[in-house]
Design an enzyme around this catalytic site. Sequence first.
Site, short mmCIF file in Angstrom:
data_model
loop_
_atom_site.label_atom_id
_atom_site.label_comp_id
_atom_site.label_asym_id
_atom_site.label_seq_id
_atom_site.Cartn_x
_atom_site.Cartn_y
_atom_site.Cartn_z
N HIS A 209 0.82 -1.20 0.00
CA HIS A 209 0.00 0.00 0.00
C HIS A 209 0.87 1.26 0.00
CE1 HIS A 209 -3.63 -2.31 1.91
NE2 HIS A 209 -3.28 -2.78 0.73
N GLU B 190 0.98 3.88 2.03
CA GLU B 190 1.56 4.27 3.31
C GLU B 190 2.82 3.45 3.60
OE1 GLU B 190 -3.01 4.27 3.95
OE2 GLU B 190 -1.53 3.31 2.64
N CYS C 275 -5.51 1.40 6.02
CA CYS C 275 -6.14 0.13 6.40
C CYS C 275 -5.69 -0.27 7.81
CB CYS C 275 -5.80 -0.97 5.39
SG CYS C 275 -4.11 -1.59 5.50
N CYS D 284 -1.68 -1.07 7.66
CA CYS D 284 -0.87 0.15 7.55
C CYS D 284 -0.82 0.90 8.87
CB CYS D 284 -1.43 1.05 6.45
SG CYS D 284 -1.13 0.44 4.78
#
Length: 368
Positions: free
Chosen positions: A59, A61, A84, A93
Amino acid sequence: MSTKKDKFSIKDKFYMEIALKLANSRQGLTGLNPAVGCVIVKNDKIISIGQTSFNGRPHAEFNAIKNCIDSLNGSTMYVTLEPCCHHGLTPPCTDIIIKSKISEVIYSVADIDKRVKNKSLKILKSNNIKVKRGLLQDKINNFYSAYFFNRKNKLPYVTGKIAISKNNLIYSKSKKKITNVYSDKFTHLLRYMNDAIMVSYKTLNKDNSKLNCRIKGFSNYSPKRIILDNKLQTKVNSYLVKTANKNNTIIFYNQANKSKILDFKKKKIQLIKSKVNKQGMFDVKSILRKLYRYNCRNLLIEGGNNLTNYLLKNRIFNKFYLYKSPKNLSKETEYLKFDSLDVLKKNYRNRFNLNLFLGKDKITLYKN
């Protein structure tokens, strides 16, 4: 608890705009996951950026944190979508944000995913991380309209397009080319931004369409090809059949003899039997549900007159691009008129008054 009424500075908006640009550059390329952009700032200096990886993982992040060579202690993270907080194929995350010692997280909109929605805010705040939300909310909600539609309806987000001449023809045997090279490039951009493209076999047979993205450097992001072909009448010597493999081509059909079915399967084309109505039209909503189960999230439909008219009448398109050329095409030989302008204007609105001029061609966006 922070609310949408939080005041944001001009700098906050600037950093979130960058995050949105990062997300936008991955739109349609992140598989089942939404495209997210992330910017990390410390002492008014950007120290790292991240985007959702191709095919969705890792992801944004995670990438921003791992890309950073400076200390993250005391920094602020700007992210387009709520981080998330659930365990999936990758860790949450929120875990890596907490471990990194980031002091503040500013995200624009809550995730529609029930595993995440408004839960990350509580998790981060409980770990003494300041959280704000709602920055550029209207703009970023619009950006995630396809993702929210996917999650809510379990259907692909459908974009349509058609090109017409000044006298509303979509085909003339004497002169087949309607739009200019700039409009062509815009079409290839749409193909790049969608993970699948659908046409009827009639369009395919008439044009021998390649249905790929021909922007230099982006051919690897060409969409999966979806063909509607009731009786398997697609020409076996077409470019599409010759370049088919088990991952890039699906034909929906209703009836065909066994030898034809075997021929297409030998060409490594995936065949899916689907119902048709009394007029011989496919149950498109059923097909869309099947495509969603095949992980299609953004579908571009480049239909001819009949298919486009059917889809407009049944409000299948989420958005529709009308290309209008300043050229008149000849009606002296074989020609085909686009007879769905009234249906388009009745069922869809040019809500944002978007009229894009590419050379002398005009492209208008309509939304459902």
